[in-house]
Scaffold this active site. Structure first.
Site, PDB file in Angstrom:
ATOM      1  CB  SER A  79      -6.652   0.755  13.441  1.00  0.00           C
ATOM      2  OG  SER A  79      -7.632   1.715  13.768  1.00  0.00           O
ATOM      3  CE1 TYR A  82      -9.934  -0.600   8.645  1.00  0.00           C
ATOM      4  CE2 TYR A  82     -10.489   0.532  10.697  1.00  0.00           C
ATOM      5  CZ  TYR A  82      -9.594   0.282   9.664  1.00  0.00           C
ATOM      6  OH  TYR A  82      -8.357   0.898   9.655  1.00  0.00           O
ATOM      7  N   GLY A  90       0.827  -1.214   0.000  1.00  0.00           N
ATOM      8  CA  GLY A  90       0.000   0.000   0.000  1.00  0.00           C
ATOM      9  C   GLY A  90       0.849   1.246   0.000  1.00  0.00           C
ATOM     10  CB  ALA A  91       4.245   1.916  -1.269  1.00  0.00           C
TER      11      ALA A  91
HETATM   12  N1  LIG Z   1      -6.429   6.754   7.802  1.00  0.00           N
HETATM   13  C1  LIG Z   1      -6.738   6.373   9.045  1.00  0.00           C
HETATM   14  O1  LIG Z   1      -7.460   7.076   9.774  1.00  0.00           O
HETATM   15  C2  LIG Z   1      -6.179   5.080   9.595  1.00  0.00           C
HETATM   16  C3  LIG Z   1      -6.187   4.896  10.987  1.00  0.00           C
HETATM   17  C4  LIG Z   1      -5.667   3.712  11.502  1.00  0.00           C
HETATM   18  C5  LIG Z   1      -5.163   2.745  10.657  1.00  0.00           C
HETATM   19  N2  LIG Z   1      -5.183   2.955   9.298  1.00  0.00           N
HETATM   20  C6  LIG Z   1      -4.649   1.884   8.460  1.00  0.00           C
HETATM   21  O2  LIG Z   1      -3.535   2.388   7.757  1.00  0.00           O
HETATM   22  C7  LIG Z   1      -3.333   1.615   6.570  1.00  0.00           C
HETATM   23  C8  LIG Z   1      -3.069   2.550   5.397  1.00  0.00           C
HETATM   24  O3  LIG Z   1      -4.215   3.348   5.181  1.00  0.00           O
HETATM   25  P1  LIG Z   1      -4.142   4.889   4.764  1.00  0.00           P
HETATM   26  O4  LIG Z   1      -4.801   5.654   5.854  1.00  0.00           O
HETATM   27  O5  LIG Z   1      -2.774   5.273   4.338  1.00  0.00           O
HETATM   28  O6  LIG Z   1      -5.179   4.885   3.541  1.00  0.00           O
HETATM   29  P2  LIG Z   1      -4.993   5.122   1.965  1.00  0.00           P
HETATM   30  O7  LIG Z   1      -4.350   6.435   1.732  1.00  0.00           O
HETATM   31  O8  LIG Z   1      -6.345   4.864   1.387  1.00  0.00           O
HETATM   32  O9  LIG Z   1      -3.980   3.965   1.542  1.00  0.00           O
HETATM   33  C9  LIG Z   1      -4.368   2.615   1.514  1.00  0.00           C
HETATM   34  C10 LIG Z   1      -3.336   1.826   0.742  1.00  0.00           C
HETATM   35  O10 LIG Z   1      -3.720   0.438   0.753  1.00  0.00           O
HETATM   36  C11 LIG Z   1      -3.558  -0.060  -0.546  1.00  0.00           C
HETATM   37  N3  LIG Z   1      -4.454  -1.180  -0.828  1.00  0.00           N
HETATM   38  C12 LIG Z   1      -5.782  -1.260  -0.612  1.00  0.00           C
HETATM   39  N4  LIG Z   1      -6.253  -2.439  -1.042  1.00  0.00           N
HETATM   40  C13 LIG Z   1      -5.180  -3.126  -1.533  1.00  0.00           C
HETATM   41  C14 LIG Z   1      -5.005  -4.394  -2.119  1.00  0.00           C
HETATM   42  N5  LIG Z   1      -6.035  -5.250  -2.304  1.00  0.00           N
HETATM   43  N6  LIG Z   1      -3.758  -4.788  -2.509  1.00  0.00           N
HETATM   44  C15 LIG Z   1      -2.735  -3.949  -2.346  1.00  0.00           C
HETATM   45  N7  LIG Z   1      -2.812  -2.725  -1.797  1.00  0.00           N
HETATM   46  C16 LIG Z   1      -4.035  -2.325  -1.402  1.00  0.00           C
HETATM   47  C17 LIG Z   1      -3.854   1.117  -1.471  1.00  0.00           C
HETATM   48  O11 LIG Z   1      -3.137   0.938  -2.683  1.00  0.00           O
HETATM   49  P3  LIG Z   1      -3.806   0.685  -4.127  1.00  0.00           P
HETATM   50  O12 LIG Z   1      -5.120   1.386  -4.150  1.00  0.00           O
HETATM   51  O13 LIG Z   1      -2.776   1.185  -5.071  1.00  0.00           O
HETATM   52  O14 LIG Z   1      -3.919  -0.805  -4.183  1.00  0.00           O
HETATM   53  C18 LIG Z   1      -3.241   2.274  -0.704  1.00  0.00           C
HETATM   54  O15 LIG Z   1      -1.880   2.431  -1.040  1.00  0.00           O
HETATM   55  C19 LIG Z   1      -4.565   0.712   6.426  1.00  0.00           C
HETATM   56  O16 LIG Z   1      -4.244  -0.585   6.871  1.00  0.00           O
HETATM   57  C20 LIG Z   1      -5.575   1.363   7.378  1.00  0.00           C
HETATM   58  O17 LIG Z   1      -6.495   0.415   7.873  1.00  0.00           O
HETATM   59  C21 LIG Z   1      -5.656   4.095   8.757  1.00  0.00           C
END
Ligand SMILES: NC(=O)c1ccc[n+]([C@@H]2O[C@H](COP(=O)([O-])OP(=O)(O)OC[C@H]3O[C@@H](n4cnc5c(N)ncnc54)[C@H](OP(=O)(O)O)[C@@H]3O)[C@@H](O)[C@H]2O)c1
Length: 248
Positions: free
Chosen positions: A143, A156, A15-16
């Site tokens: 999270s 989730y 997810g980079a």
């Molecule tokens: N934002 C928050 O408030 C928050 C809080 C706590 C934890 N998190 C966790 O942090 C992590 C990153 O999220 P983020 O906040 O940075 O959100 P984001 O900006 O939406 O990034 C999510 C990343 O996950 C990748 N992804 C999703 N489905 C995928 C798949 N099937 N295969 C490969 N890559 C996939 C996406 O890449 P592609 O679309 O290119 O595949 C994207 O790079 C997640 O695990 C999320 O649950 C987020």
């Protein structure tokens, strides 16, 4: 044993292409680590590749696809094969923030396929090499939802509780090795996560973010990942919980 946050190390960040993963890839590269960035969005990965130069290698990889993950890892160029740092970050809650009875089952299945099964899948491919070299650090992105249930997020929260159980048990299974396992548990982070949760509805995503007084940035989370990684080999950071400072 050697320090891991050095130019001798190779990291894989899932997810980079966005948010926390992109910030982590940048911060690791700034510290000299060579970074394999993965995701599905090739255009965004190409932008990151241009930024990281010879410190980055981008590969398209969908963590839900067993054959695809196996092939992508098997086809890594030889100088990039010995992955020392795995940041299991790919995850989403697309179609979420609804009462359980209103959730579309195909969407919630996808949350589990990505956040849980995908994370375990990638880990299972990387761990054997780490054990063989007795060197490695696995960082799972949980999270606050990994330990605090709240409404409208049953699946989730289930996915992140599962990540927590996996992290803790995996750490025990690595206890005869030098491999470290860390979980990073952020509160609200300002990324594309909300837009993805609301499936592209910008107004709904903005309204959700606006309902919180403050949010963490992707760089805040990436710094905490680097903090765990930069500890001396004898120090294992089990978990870092970070939340935005209210009123900051
Ligand atoms: N934002 C928050 O408030 C928050 C809080 C706590 C934890 N998190 C966790 O942090 C992590 C990153 O999220 P983020 O906040 O940075 O959100 P984001 O900006 O939406 O990034 C999510 C990343 O996950 C990748 N992804 C999703 N489905 C995928 C798949 N099937 N295969 C490969 N890559 C996939 C996406 O890449 P592609 O679309 O290119 O595949 C994207 O790079 C997640 O695990 C999320 O649950 C987020």
């Amino acid at each position: 044993m050697t320090d891991i946050l050095t130019s001798n190390s190779i990291a894989m960040v899932t997810g980079a292409s966005s948010g926390i993963g992109a910030a982590t890839a940048r911060q690791l590269a700034e510290r000299g680590v060579r970074v394999i960035g993965t995701g599905r969005n090739s255009a965004r990965l190409a932008e990151l590749a241009a930024e990281l130069g010879d410190r980055g290698l981008m590969i398209e990889l969908d963590v839900r696809n067993e054959a695809g993950v196996a092939a992508a890892l098997a086809e890594l160029p030889a100088p990039w094969r010995d992955i020392d740092i795995l940041v299991n970050n790919a995850g989403h809650d697309a179609g979420g923030w609804r009462l359980f009875q209103d959730i579309d089952r195909s969407e919630s299945n996808d949350v589990i396929d990505t956040n849980v099964t995908g994370l375990i899948r990638v880990t299972s491919h990387i761990v054997p090499g780490m054990i063989e070299r007795n060197k490695g650090h696995i960082v799972n992105i949980g999270s606050i939802s990994s330990f605090t249930p709240y409404p409208k997020s049953a699946v989730y929260c289930a996915s992140k509780f599962a990540v927590d159980g996996f992290t803790q048990s995996l750490r025990m299974d690595m206890s005869d090795t030098a491999i470290r396992v860390t979980q990073i548990d952020p509160g609200v982070v300002l990324t594309g996560f909300q837009l993805s949760r609301y499936k592209g509805d910008q107004a709904a995503a903005d309204a959700f973010v606006d309902s919180y007084p403050t949010g963490l940035t992707p760089d805040d989370v990436a710094r905490s990942i680097c903090f765990a990684l930069e500890q001396p080999p004898g120090v294992m950071i089990d978990r870092i919980v970070l939340e935005p400072t209210q009123g900051a």
